[in-house]
Structure formats: C-alpha cells, structure tokens
Scaffold this motif. Structure first.
Motif, PDB file in Angstrom:
ATOM      1  N   LEU A 559       0.216  -1.390  -0.027  1.00 40.23           N
ATOM      2  CA  LEU A 559      -0.044   0.030   0.123  1.00 40.23           C
ATOM      3  C   LEU A 559       0.774   1.570  -0.360  1.00 40.23           C
ATOM      4  O   LEU A 559       0.415   1.832  -0.060  1.00 40.23           O
ATOM      5  N   GLU A 560       1.516   1.278  -0.044  1.00 40.80           N
ATOM      6  CA  GLU A 560       2.955   2.388   0.023  1.00 40.80           C
ATOM      7  C   GLU A 560       3.737   2.759  -0.839  1.00 40.80           C
ATOM      8  O   GLU A 560       4.219   3.438  -0.800  1.00 40.80           O
ATOM      9  N   ASP A 561       3.309   1.893  -1.953  1.00 44.50           N
ATOM     10  CA  ASP A 561       4.375   2.080  -2.835  1.00 44.50           C
ATOM     11  C   ASP A 561       3.660   2.661  -4.206  1.00 44.50           C
ATOM     12  O   ASP A 561       2.981   2.606  -4.254  1.00 44.50           O
ATOM     13  N   GLU A 562       4.185   3.898  -4.226  1.00 41.02           N
ATOM     14  CA  GLU A 562       3.293   5.087  -4.808  1.00 41.02           C
ATOM     15  C   GLU A 562       3.923   4.482  -6.260  1.00 41.02           C
ATOM     16  O   GLU A 562       2.958   5.425  -8.005  1.00 41.02           O
ATOM     17  N   THR A 563       5.216   3.786  -6.325  1.00 44.13           N
ATOM     18  CA  THR A 563       5.277   3.950  -8.194  1.00 44.13           C
ATOM     19  C   THR A 563       4.077   2.954  -8.618  1.00 44.13           C
ATOM     20  O   THR A 563       4.300   2.195  -9.735  1.00 44.13           O
ATOM     21  N   GLU A 564       3.030   2.059  -7.494  1.00 50.15           N
ATOM     22  CA  GLU A 564       2.737   0.569  -9.165  1.00 50.15           C
ATOM     23  C   GLU A 564       2.092   1.561  -9.758  1.00 50.15           C
ATOM     24  O   GLU A 564       0.790   2.824  -9.564  1.00 50.15           O
ATOM     25  N   SER A 565       1.915   0.326 -10.677  1.00 53.37           N
ATOM     26  CA  SER A 565       0.372   1.213 -11.798  1.00 53.37           C
ATOM     27  C   SER A 565      -0.061  -0.400 -12.145  1.00 53.37           C
ATOM     28  O   SER A 565      -0.003  -1.696 -11.760  1.00 53.37           O
ATOM     29  N   ILE A 566      -1.532  -0.278 -12.518  1.00 56.24           N
ATOM     30  CA  ILE A 566      -2.750  -1.063 -11.805  1.00 56.24           C
ATOM     31  C   ILE A 566      -2.417  -2.122 -13.077  1.00 56.24           C
ATOM     32  O   ILE A 566      -2.743  -3.234 -12.819  1.00 56.24           O
ATOM     33  N   ALA A 567      -1.451  -1.454 -14.561  1.00 51.48           N
ATOM     34  CA  ALA A 567      -1.346  -2.711 -15.239  1.00 51.48           C
ATOM     35  C   ALA A 567      -0.329  -3.763 -14.690  1.00 51.48           C
ATOM     36  O   ALA A 567      -0.541  -4.957 -15.197  1.00 51.48           O
ATOM     37  N   ASP A 568       0.590  -3.614 -13.799  1.00 57.59           N
ATOM     38  CA  ASP A 568       0.927  -5.040 -12.758  1.00 57.59           C
ATOM     39  C   ASP A 568       0.449  -5.299 -12.430  1.00 57.59           C
ATOM     40  O   ASP A 568       0.437  -6.415 -12.199  1.00 57.59           O
ATOM     41  N   ARG A 569      -1.124  -4.991 -11.653  1.00 52.72           N
ATOM     42  CA  ARG A 569      -2.152  -5.979 -10.772  1.00 52.72           C
ATOM     43  C   ARG A 569      -2.496  -6.162 -11.174  1.00 52.72           C
ATOM     44  O   ARG A 569      -3.307  -7.097 -11.422  1.00 52.72           O
ATOM     45  N   THR A 570      -3.080  -6.193 -12.951  1.00 50.37           N
ATOM     46  CA  THR A 570      -4.486  -6.510 -13.597  1.00 50.37           C
ATOM     47  C   THR A 570      -4.033  -7.510 -14.738  1.00 50.37           C
ATOM     48  O   THR A 570      -3.239  -7.605 -15.700  1.00 50.37           O
ATOM     49  N   ARG A 571      -5.027  -8.606 -14.734  1.00 50.34           N
ATOM     50  CA  ARG A 571      -4.556  -9.796 -15.240  1.00 50.34           C
ATOM     51  C   ARG A 571      -6.183  -9.616 -17.163  1.00 50.34           C
ATOM     52  O   ARG A 571      -7.832  -9.100 -16.259  1.00 50.34           O
ATOM     53  N   VAL A 572      -5.859  -9.356 -18.148  1.00 48.24           N
ATOM     54  CA  VAL A 572      -6.670  -9.632 -18.919  1.00 48.24           C
ATOM     55  C   VAL A 572      -6.766 -10.949 -19.877  1.00 48.24           C
ATOM     56  O   VAL A 572      -5.785 -11.078 -20.320  1.00 48.24           O
ATOM     57  N   GLU A 573      -8.251 -10.251 -19.913  1.00 47.84           N
ATOM     58  CA  GLU A 573      -8.851 -11.706 -21.041  1.00 47.84           C
ATOM     59  C   GLU A 573      -9.321 -10.919 -21.955  1.00 47.84           C
ATOM     60  O   GLU A 573     -10.475 -10.567 -21.797  1.00 47.84           O
ATOM     61  N   LEU A 574      -8.847 -11.908 -23.492  1.00 46.14           N
ATOM     62  CA  LEU A 574      -9.392 -10.548 -24.121  1.00 46.14           C
ATOM     63  C   LEU A 574     -10.159 -12.339 -25.109  1.00 46.14           C
ATOM     64  O   LEU A 574      -9.488 -13.176 -25.470  1.00 46.14           O
ATOM     65  N   ILE A 575     -11.413 -12.298 -25.395  1.00 41.10           N
ATOM     66  CA  ILE A 575     -12.983 -13.518 -25.265  1.00 41.10           C
ATOM     67  C   ILE A 575     -13.371 -13.633 -26.168  1.00 41.10           C
ATOM     68  O   ILE A 575     -14.064 -12.348 -26.366  1.00 41.10           O
TER      69      ILE A 575
END
Length: 577
Positions: A559-575
């Motif tokens: 929670l303290e990591d200000e550099t975190e990107s949503i892209a790093d914690r998102t699994r995306v599937e194109l279905i």
C-alpha cells in the motif's frame, strides 16, 4: 369490450400531451386515447408519437385532440396495420396478422404496454425459428481466450463490493452541440490553446528556455514550440512542417530531420524543437520533445482494492438481422461472471447496419435503443457505463459527444437515476474513476486514423509494436484524439465532425490508469508508460462474433508503493463471445 385500465395509464398519456401544451382536460377524449391505444396494441409513448405526427396540419399549427380527430387517427392506424407486410422488417420473420388482444396482466403497470404488443422479443418467442440458424448461432469458438495479459496472476472470482464509488469528469454543462455551425475563429482558438498549453508543458518538463521569435535567421541554438503539419497532400514522408500559434502570424517552418536518428510524428502533434535556423525558413533539428503527459490522479484508499471489469465495443448485432444475438450473449456472460463494472462503447444503433442504412426499421431510433439496450440493463449485477459513438444514428453527430439522454419517455427520464441506479451515461470521450481506479475511453477510432497519418523513422534498430507507439501518442499529447485535421474514413467520420467549441473535452484531465480504445486495429493489451492500454476490438464483426475484455484487477500488495501501476496487478483476457 375493453378491460378496465388503471388510471396510471391515463396519467402517463396526459403527461405526454402536456409536453406539447395540449392538456387532456376532457375525460371523454382521454378515455378515447386509452381505447385507441389498447385496440391497436400501442404503448403510451407509441400512441403519443402517432398523435404527435398526426396533429401537425401544416403551417406550424397543431389540431387539438378531439373525438373526431381521434377516430380519424384510429382509422388511419388500422389501415396502416392492414397494409403492413407479413414479414417483420426488424427480424425478417413472419409477423402475426390477427388482432392483438389486450393483456390484463400488463394493465396497471406504468412501465409496460397498455396492451400486449408484438415487439422484437414477442415475435421471436411466438414464431417458429427459421430453418437455418444465423452464422453467429452456429459459431464454435465461443469462450476461447484469444489473448492473455499477466498470465502469472491468478484468475479470481469477482468479489462483491459493499460500495462502488463513481466519479465522472464531465464539465461541459448544457452548451449545445451544433451541426454545420463551425466558426473559423473557434478553430483558430482551439489550435492556439493546444499549442500554447502543451508548448508551455514541454518547456517546463524539459527545462527549455523561452521560445524564440519565429522566422529569425540565427546560427545560434533556438527553441520553438508548435504543431506538426504538412505542406500538402504528399504527407509527412516528404516534408515535416512546424506551425506556430496565431501570436506569431501564424507561421510555418520546415523541420530538417535528415540527420535525426529516430522520430515519430503526426499532423496535430504539439512538439518542442531545439536546433538552428540559418535561413529563416528551415530548422535543422538537434532535439525533438514530444512527451507532455499529465500525472496520475490522486489515489483514495479504495484504489488498492480489487475490481472486476468487463468491456465490450459495438456493433452489438450481426449485419444479417437486428436480433442483437451477440449482445444477448454478452448479457448472459455478465450474469454468469458478475463483474463489478461493465463498460459498453457504441455504436449501439449503428448507422452502417444494412437495415438501418436502408430505413427498414419500423419505429423511431431512440425507441429502438431503449427497447434493445436500456431496459435490459436494470437487472444487471454491476455498474454499467454507456459511451456513445458517432455511428449511433439516434445521437448527436458531433465530436466530442455529450452523454446519452436515456429512455425517450418524459416520465421515465425524470426518474432515470432512481429507476436505473446502476447505469451511468458518460460522454465520448470520457474519463471516470471506479473506486479510485481511473479509466479513459473513446469510441472514435483514433488508432486507425493515427496509423494512416503518422510517420516514423528509426535508425537505432529498436522497434516497438505499432499499437504501443500509437497509444503513447494519446498519452503524451494528453488527448483522446490528438490528430488534426481528423481523418474522414469509410467507417468513422470523426474527422469532419470535430466541434471546436467543445474541443476542451477531447483532452484528458489526468493520465488514466486504464486506457480503452474502440478500434478496427488488431486487438491488443499493452503496458504503455505505466498505463494499461487495451483494444478489445469489436463484439461483432459483420455476421460473426468478435471479442470482449475481462479485467481482473488484483488488490495492491504494498500500500505504500507510490510507483505501483494498475497494469502490474491486472490480469486481462480477451475472449470470443
């Protein structure tokens, strides 16, 4: 004899007549309206629409509702029903020709028809299916995952959230979107503002000195900021020009980049240039500055929670009919997956659909949109975001577009927020946040347009995917449509429809966490400059099913990591739908 009708039906009709300043004070006239609507199987709104058309008698005058006029209207509508072809123009299937009997179970319900009408859904339920199924119905690849991003992240079941907070960045107010009303001064002001705003941002970001006066011969290093353009139809491959704001004329200088190792430019791009201008007409470029991106939005505590989002881009029906089979299949998947949010980008009622283009629809476009889309969204277990398209035949044909005005019914529209608390109508383009996670969406095909107009040179040997280059242009230029002038294409005419008076709404208020495109460009998922960029392609491709996207955003680990990107914690599937 007609069954007894709940007074709420009469109140609905009276309210509709009030909107055209024809109050139904005579009870006999009101009862006749109810009787005609019930006999012919019309909803309150459908009956009012028929009267509204009938009442105009030329010279801008209306006839007042009376028993005599209502009898004439009834006769006219009965003749129209008799002469109607035995094949439905909407579904292409046989339409029952026997009189419609009022349905007592519907009487007294303010939100249903007065009498049972044979709309699209009813026809499909009551008539035998044709011998051959549609191409969409015979597909064999439904559910196939075409592309997977962040495969190392686990696939989680969507978590039901106690509260979903939505903030839409839309400050356009009630200013009208006018057609064929573009003023030259509006265009000049729009371009000046772009050049000055992004030029100042580039100077600040790269610590450039105050830009020099244009056109002065100098062997010393000079600084200019301006807009990339061409000198004719030959494009940027032959000549790259830099245009100043009107403060300096405006003026244009040729950019000499023959010895520049790599660059990527397009018309409308705002850049900073460092170089020399020995002749007063040509700048020999030493450095080119293009990145004027904005910071991300502030992060509330909910930003660190998980979120499940489904995304689908129109068209939502196959070209062979207006059955909307792909959309129905998508609704079934939403009910199965139960995401926290569903983002739908138009076109919904596509002006390029053969049946729409050939005027085969037997009802107003707005009513058709309500019946096929709006009424099905209330029961969905998630927030639903509706983004219009320039190809939506029932909506404003100017870019940027205002949000939809949902449900073409006065009474329902007044209570829409109460009746449909899960539906959010946003403009095109739009920036909004869901529990602090920000999304940027645009239904105009900027990727395809940029790919036709941009020109790049790379002598370093390092190549990026083209989709990454194009998405980066939008991020760095702070714009959902940074191209100028726009492209006038066969499938998206946004180029001729940019409304300069509303052009501020094309810009991003901040860099979003997730940037979603609606493009014929090949589908992709990439992390671009810390932004999760997605093009899920189309839900329907001609007569076949296309793709939809499923985003599983995992909770933050640190929670303290200000550099975190949503892209790093998102699994995306194109279905495949």
């Amino acid at each position: 004899s007609l069954p007894a009708i709940n007074m709420s039906v009469g109140e609905n009709i009276k309210s509709l007549f009030d909107t055209i300043k024809q109050p139904l004070t005579d009870e006999a006239v009101l009862n006749k309206c109810i009787e005609v609507a019930a006999k012919l199987g019309l909803t309150e709104k459908q009956f009012f629409t028929e009267w509204d058309a009938y009442s105009f008698q030329g010279k801008g005058k209306r006839v007042a509702p009376s028993l005599a006029h209502l009898e004439k209207l009834e006769y006219s509508l009965q003749e129209k029903q008799k002469n109607r072809k035995p094949t439905s123009k909407v579904t292409g299937r046989a339409t029952p020709q026997k009189p419609v009997v009022p349905n007592k179970t519907n009487i007294g319900n303010e939100r249903t028809t007065i009498a049972k009408t044979f709309d699209v859904m009813d026809v499909e339920d009551k008539v035998d299916s044709p011998a051959t199924k549609s191409q969409f119905a015979t597909r064999t690849n439904a559910g196939v995952v075409v592309q997977l991003f962040n495969e190392h992240l686990s696939k989680r079941a969507p978590v039901k959230l106690d509260k979903i907070s939505v903030v839409v960045e839309d400050k356009r107010g009630d200013a009208p979107h006018r057609y064929m009303w573009q003023k030259q001064q509006d265009i000049i002001s729009m371009l000046d503002k772009r050049i000055e705003t992004l030029g100042d941002a580039l100077c600040e970001r790269f610590a450039l000195e105050t830009p020099d006066a244009w056109g002065n011969c100098s062997q010393a290093t000079i600084i200019h900021t301006g807009m990339v353009c061409t000198d004719g139809e030959s494009g940027l491959k032959s000549t790259v020009m830099l245009q100043s704001s009107s403060e300096f004329g405006p003026k244009r200088l040729k950019l000499d980049m023959l010895d520049f190792p790599s660059y990527d430019v397009f018309p409308g791009q705002i850049v900073g240039v460092r170089g020399k201008n020995p002749y007063g007409t040509r700048v020999i470029v030493d450095d080119l500055f293009t990145d004027a991106c904005l910071p991300k939005a502030d992060r509330p505590s909910t930003y660190h929670q998980g979120l499940s989002v489904m995304v689908a881009n129109g068209p939502f029906c196959a070209t062979e009919s207006l059955d909307y089979e792909p959309f129905k299949a998508l609704l079934a998947k939403v009910g199965e997956i139960k995401p926290n949010a569903l983002i739908l980008m138009g076109p919904f009622v596509d002006s390029y659909h053969p049946s729409i283009a050939q005027a085969e629809l037997d009802r107003p476009f707005a009513n058709f949109f309500d019946e096929q889309f709006i009424v099905h969204l209330k029961s969905l277990p998630c927030k639903v975001f509706l983004v219009p398209s320039l190809r939506d035949v029932h909506h404003d044909f100017a870019f940027p577009q205002p949000p939809f005005t949902p449900l073409d019914d006065v009474l329902i529209r007044q209570t829409f927020a109460k009746e449909y608390p899960n539906v959010v109508c946003v403009p095109n383009p739009a920036t909004f946040s869901v529990n602090g996670i920000t999304f940027g969406v645009c239904s105009s095909d900027i990727l395809t347009h940029l790919s036709k107009e941009h020109y790049s040179q790379n002598s370093t040997g390092q190549r990026e995917p083209r989709a990454v280059q194009l998405a980066r242009h939008c991020i760095q230029q702070r714009s959902y449509y940074p191209l100028w002038p726009g492209v006038v294409g066969e499938t998206d005419r946004v180029g001729s429809m940019i409304d300069a008076s509303h052009a501020d709404h094309i810009f991003m208020p901040y860099t979003p966490d997730v940037l979603i495109f609606n493009s014929t460009f090949p589908s992709f998922v990439h992390k671009v400059d810390g932004v999760l960029c997605i093009n899920p392609s189309k839900l329907t491709v001609k007569s076949m099913g296309g793709l939809y996207g499923l985003l599983d955003i995992h909770p933050s680990i640190n929670l303290e990591d200000e550099t975190e990107s949503i892209a790093d914690r998102t699994r995306v599937e194109l279905i495949r739908i």
